[in-house]
Scaffold this active site. Structure first.
Site, mmCIF file in Angstrom:
data_model
loop_
_atom_site.group_PDB
_atom_site.id
_atom_site.type_symbol
_atom_site.label_atom_id
_atom_site.label_comp_id
_atom_site.label_asym_id
_atom_site.label_seq_id
_atom_site.Cartn_x
_atom_site.Cartn_y
_atom_site.Cartn_z
ATOM 1 N N GLU A 1 -22.470 14.717 -22.733
ATOM 2 C CA GLU A 1 -22.352 16.229 -22.127
ATOM 3 C C GLU A 1 -20.908 16.620 -22.841
ATOM 4 O O GLU A 1 -19.946 16.223 -22.963
ATOM 5 C CB GLU A 1 -22.408 16.128 -20.750
ATOM 6 C CG GLU A 1 -21.963 17.427 -19.849
ATOM 7 C CD GLU A 1 -22.944 18.403 -20.047
ATOM 8 O OE1 GLU A 1 -23.332 18.694 -21.159
ATOM 9 O OE2 GLU A 1 -23.509 18.949 -19.036
ATOM 10 N N ASP A 2 -20.792 17.979 -22.823
ATOM 11 C CA ASP A 2 -19.721 18.779 -23.194
ATOM 12 C C ASP A 2 -18.537 18.580 -21.913
ATOM 13 O O ASP A 2 -17.520 18.095 -22.401
ATOM 14 C CB ASP A 2 -19.820 20.282 -23.515
ATOM 15 C CG ASP A 2 -20.551 21.004 -22.316
ATOM 16 O OD1 ASP A 2 -20.727 20.635 -21.251
ATOM 17 O OD2 ASP A 2 -20.889 22.222 -22.468
ATOM 18 N N PHE B 1 -10.925 27.463 -17.321
ATOM 19 C CA PHE B 1 -12.217 27.644 -17.925
ATOM 20 C C PHE B 1 -11.984 27.551 -19.469
ATOM 21 O O PHE B 1 -11.018 28.165 -20.482
ATOM 22 C CB PHE B 1 -12.774 29.072 -17.848
ATOM 23 C CG PHE B 1 -14.251 28.830 -18.186
ATOM 24 C CD1 PHE B 1 -15.251 28.577 -17.107
ATOM 25 C CD2 PHE B 1 -14.489 29.500 -19.335
ATOM 26 C CE1 PHE B 1 -16.499 28.287 -17.578
ATOM 27 C CE2 PHE B 1 -16.228 29.218 -19.681
ATOM 28 C CZ PHE B 1 -17.087 28.856 -18.964
ATOM 29 N N ASP C 1 -17.816 19.037 -14.531
ATOM 30 C CA ASP C 1 -17.101 20.042 -13.543
ATOM 31 C C ASP C 1 -17.123 19.458 -12.159
ATOM 32 O O ASP C 1 -16.617 18.596 -11.644
ATOM 33 C CB ASP C 1 -17.719 21.311 -13.955
ATOM 34 C CG ASP C 1 -16.840 22.501 -13.201
ATOM 35 O OD1 ASP C 1 -15.583 22.356 -13.086
ATOM 36 O OD2 ASP C 1 -17.386 23.836 -12.911
ATOM 37 N N ARG D 1 -18.651 29.439 -28.942
ATOM 38 C CA ARG D 1 -19.321 28.002 -29.178
ATOM 39 C C ARG D 1 -18.721 27.561 -30.479
ATOM 40 O O ARG D 1 -18.280 26.323 -30.750
ATOM 41 C CB ARG D 1 -20.698 27.783 -29.059
ATOM 42 C CG ARG D 1 -21.358 27.961 -27.842
ATOM 43 C CD ARG D 1 -22.833 27.464 -27.797
ATOM 44 N NE ARG D 1 -23.666 27.726 -26.933
ATOM 45 C CZ ARG D 1 -23.745 27.082 -25.582
ATOM 46 N NH1 ARG D 1 -23.107 26.102 -25.438
ATOM 47 N NH2 ARG D 1 -24.572 27.872 -24.637
HETATM 48 P P1 XMP Z 1 -21.185 20.831 -13.138
HETATM 49 O O1 XMP Z 1 -22.701 20.172 -12.626
HETATM 50 O O2 XMP Z 1 -20.509 19.580 -13.438
HETATM 51 O O3 XMP Z 1 -21.632 21.423 -14.471
HETATM 52 O O4 XMP Z 1 -20.365 21.719 -12.282
HETATM 53 C C1 XMP Z 1 -21.303 21.231 -15.675
HETATM 54 C C2 XMP Z 1 -21.356 22.325 -16.395
HETATM 55 O O5 XMP Z 1 -20.828 23.398 -16.183
HETATM 56 C C3 XMP Z 1 -20.360 24.266 -17.178
HETATM 57 N N1 XMP Z 1 -18.991 24.240 -17.180
HETATM 58 C C4 XMP Z 1 -18.209 25.063 -18.324
HETATM 59 N N2 XMP Z 1 -18.607 25.473 -19.374
HETATM 60 N N3 XMP Z 1 -16.235 25.879 -20.059
HETATM 61 C C5 XMP Z 1 -17.739 26.141 -20.396
HETATM 62 O O6 XMP Z 1 -17.906 26.545 -21.451
HETATM 63 C C6 XMP Z 1 -15.839 25.245 -18.837
HETATM 64 O O7 XMP Z 1 -14.664 25.239 -18.549
HETATM 65 C C7 XMP Z 1 -16.777 24.622 -18.055
HETATM 66 N N4 XMP Z 1 -16.795 24.204 -16.775
HETATM 67 C C8 XMP Z 1 -18.075 23.929 -16.267
HETATM 68 C C9 XMP Z 1 -20.899 23.425 -18.787
HETATM 69 O O8 XMP Z 1 -22.026 24.018 -18.884
HETATM 70 C C10 XMP Z 1 -21.293 22.055 -17.861
HETATM 71 O O9 XMP Z 1 -22.326 21.634 -18.725
HETATM 72 MG MG MG Z 2 -23.377 22.846 -20.471
#
Ligand code: XMP
Ligand code: MG
Length: 181
Positions: A98-99, A151, A102, A164
């Site tokens: 996963e990237d 962010f 959060d 991206r």
């Molecule tokens: P959770 O469920 O852990 O979600 O809240 C994780 C997803 O939230 C998105 N996410 C971000 N995407 N920059 C992004 O581009 C960020 O700083 C960020 N914080 C959360 C992301 O899609 C991840 O899979």
């Molecule tokens: Mg994501």
């Protein structure tokens, strides 16, 4: 809404070094096995592509796409599978990539869903982790970098599908200032 990339948090060289370290650790942990690497679309695709090419163990790849009910940059709660795995995972060593973690809602739910399919093992590797934002307890097995509550975009991460392609992980500031006044 105006978005501006204000700062490089991790330049591509630092990301490359950390990805190779993670791949080394994963290769040692999975020695003699052939994990199925499951990428979460779209955010993980660049990280996953770099990670698997730095592994010293063979692997297979598959992808899921998830959607959280209620759009926007803040997760809402109910996580649905938009695109499921192509392969059964019964008895497989599965590593989710996963990237960013959060609130933890997405990964805790995906782990719960995939566990029911009885893989031999199930672990998670995330490039980034915003630990202070957790709403549910979740610990990834491998984390590239722990980051503060900013962010971020680039290296696969987006804001409304933009940014991206950036090779570095950057901080994005948004402002609602109107430019026409
Ligand atoms: P959770 O469920 O852990 O979600 O809240 C994780 C997803 O939230 C998105 N996410 C971000 N995407 N920059 C992004 O581009 C960020 O700083 C960020 N914080 C959360 C992301 O899609 C991840 O899979
Ligand atoms: Mg994501």
């Amino acid at each position: 809404m105006k978005e501006t990339v204000t700062e490089i948090l991790f330049p591509k060289e630092a990301i490359g070094r950390r990805v190779r370290e993670l791949a080394g650790q994963i290769s040692r942990d999975y020695e003699g096995r052939e994990p199925l690497i499951v990428g979460i679309l779209n955010g993980a695709f660049i990280f996953m592509a770099d990670l698997i090419r730095a592994l010293n163990v063979p692997c297979r790849v598959d992808f899921v796409r998830l959607s959280s009910y209620g759009a926007g940059s803040v997760s809402s709660g109910e996580i649905l599978i938009g695109k499921d795995l192509e392969m059964p995972i019964l008895g497989c060593d599965v590593l989710i990539v996963e990237d960013i973690v959060d609130t933890g809602l997405t990964l805790s739910r995906l782990v719960e869903i995939l566990r029911k399919r009885q893989p031999a093992s199930l672990k998670v590797c995330a490039l980034l982790d915003k630990q202070e934002r957790r709403r549910v307890p979740f610990t990834a097995d491998y984390v590239g970098f722990f980051i503060p509550d900013r962010f971020v975009v680039g290296y696969g991460l987006d804001y409304n599908e933009k940014f991206r392609f950036l090779p570095d992980v950057c901080v994005l500031e948004t402002s609602s200032e109107r430019e026409d006044i």
